[in-house]
Write a protein that holds these residues in place. Structure first.
Motif, PDB file in Angstrom:
ATOM      1  N   THR A 247     -23.917  20.188  -8.103  1.00 33.21           N
ATOM      2  CA  THR A 247     -24.980  20.444  -7.977  1.00 33.21           C
ATOM      3  C   THR A 247     -25.430  21.626  -7.050  1.00 33.21           C
TER       4      THR A 247
ATOM      5  N   PRO B 282     -13.291  20.783 -12.040  1.00 34.60           N
ATOM      6  CA  PRO B 282     -12.317  19.446 -11.499  1.00 34.60           C
ATOM      7  C   PRO B 282     -13.308  19.058 -10.209  1.00 34.60           C
ATOM      8  N   PHE B 283     -15.121  19.364  -9.855  1.00 33.45           N
ATOM      9  CA  PHE B 283     -15.280  18.534  -8.622  1.00 33.45           C
ATOM     10  C   PHE B 283     -16.643  17.560  -9.018  1.00 33.45           C
ATOM     11  N   PRO B 284     -16.916  16.813  -8.415  1.00 34.35           N
ATOM     12  CA  PRO B 284     -17.456  15.429  -8.181  1.00 34.35           C
ATOM     13  C   PRO B 284     -19.065  15.881  -8.894  1.00 34.35           C
ATOM     14  N   GLU B 285     -19.690  15.522  -9.032  1.00 31.89           N
ATOM     15  CA  GLU B 285     -21.291  15.868  -9.845  1.00 31.89           C
ATOM     16  C   GLU B 285     -22.319  16.045  -8.487  1.00 31.89           C
ATOM     17  N   ASP B 286     -21.930  15.409  -6.897  1.00 36.29           N
ATOM     18  CA  ASP B 286     -22.363  15.625  -5.994  1.00 36.29           C
ATOM     19  C   ASP B 286     -21.985  17.933  -5.462  1.00 36.29           C
ATOM     20  N   ARG B 287     -20.502  18.301  -6.029  1.00 34.84           N
ATOM     21  CA  ARG B 287     -20.491  19.168  -5.701  1.00 34.84           C
ATOM     22  C   ARG B 287     -21.262  19.826  -7.005  1.00 34.84           C
TER      23      ARG B 287
END
Length: 295
Positions: free
Chosen positions: A175, A168-173
């Motif tokens: 990466t 459950p993390f955003p895409e920038d995280r």
């Protein structure tokens, strides 16, 4: 109308197919077949009499630096180390052939994974011409036969996207986590203690170590780490205790590696300051001097 071919100017990769990561059968298939590519038993005790763990690490470091120098895809090095471990687990090998074996494994892995495979001439050059192209080609056939031509091995890198897709993390995280995880996987490949670990466990442990290392709130790290471990264990069907042990071992390896790197850096600076130019007479042309292994 003119047609332009861009393959010579840049490497063009296909985009990730989201269907692969939404379909649970793909991950299940990887988990089912991964044990086929794990060396059975500690080969340093049962098979190898002339080769020691520190020799494997020296050659692994040399192989990694060749990959970095040639800007190989990240898949090449872990796959080459898989070939090397599987060969050493099956065939007693003299230490004078260890660098040749490492070069052959890089040669094969780059053919399978790299857009521009490593050439035999370059690999010989990186060994300071201690091997010949003819030896490389002859040993290539030997390794292929001993591995039963089964080269499409499962490595920890094959599990990264499947694991990250479920976090459950955003895409920038993601990466940033992906970048750290790949680094940890490479580090594990240089250490013989991870040789018999299933690739899924190494990948899961590296993801856990990367996430915990990037966690800014240290006060809740213990609670978050336990929840993360349970989630990761569920994704790859791994025992929680085994996963915790693997992650702790990865973190210890990272700590010791950083300390060793700092010590080497200090020694290099002291050596350059006190003895400029004296070492140039006995330097090898290879990225890592492994001549001690070949003696």
């Amino acid at each position: 109308m003119e047609l332009f071919c861009l393959e010579k100017d840049a490497i063009i990769r296909a985009q990730r197919d989201p269907n692969i990561f939404f379909d649970e059968r793909v991950l299940q298939s990887l988990l089912t077949v991964e044990d086929r590519y794990v060396p059975q038993g500690p080969y340093f005790k049962r098979v190898q009499k002339d080769i020691q763990p520190f020799m494997r690490r020296m050659v692994a470091t040399w192989m990694l630096e060749v990959c970095e120098e040639e800007k190989c895809e990240e898949d090449v090095f872990p796959l080459a180390m898989n070939y090397l471990d599987r060969f050493l687990a099956a065939v007693p090998t003299r230490k004078c052939y260890l660098q040749l074996l490492g070069a052959v494994c890089l040669f094969l892995a780059s053919k399978l994974k790299a857009c521009q495979p490593l050439s035999a001439r370059k690999l010989c050059m990186y060994t300071d011409n201690s091997i010949t192209s003819q030896q490389l080609l002859e040993w290539e056939l030997v390794v292929l036969i001993k591995l039963k031509w089964n080269l499409a091995a499962i490595t920890p890198l094959d599990f990264i996207e499947h694991i990250l897709h479920k976090l459950p993390f955003p895409e920038d995280r993601l990466t940033l986590i992906r970048k750290h995880t790949q680094t940890f996987i490479t580090l594990c490949a240089t250490d013989h203690s991870f040789t018999m670990y299933p690739p899924s466990m190494i990948a899961t442990g590296c993801v856990g170590a990367a996430v915990c290392g990037l966690q800014p709130d240290q006060s809740n790290q213990t609670l978050w780490g336990d929840n993360l471990t349970e989630l990761l264990a569920k994704i790859t069907h791994t025992e929680v205790d085994c996963l915790k042990s693997c992650q702790e071992q990865i973190e210890q390896l990272l700590t010791s590696s950083l300390k060793e790197s700092q010590q080497q850096h200090q020694q290099q600076q002291e050596g350059r300051a006190s003895n400029k130019g004296m070492q140039s007479q006995n330097l090898s042309c290879t990225p890592t001097d492994v001549r001690d292994v070949n003696l």
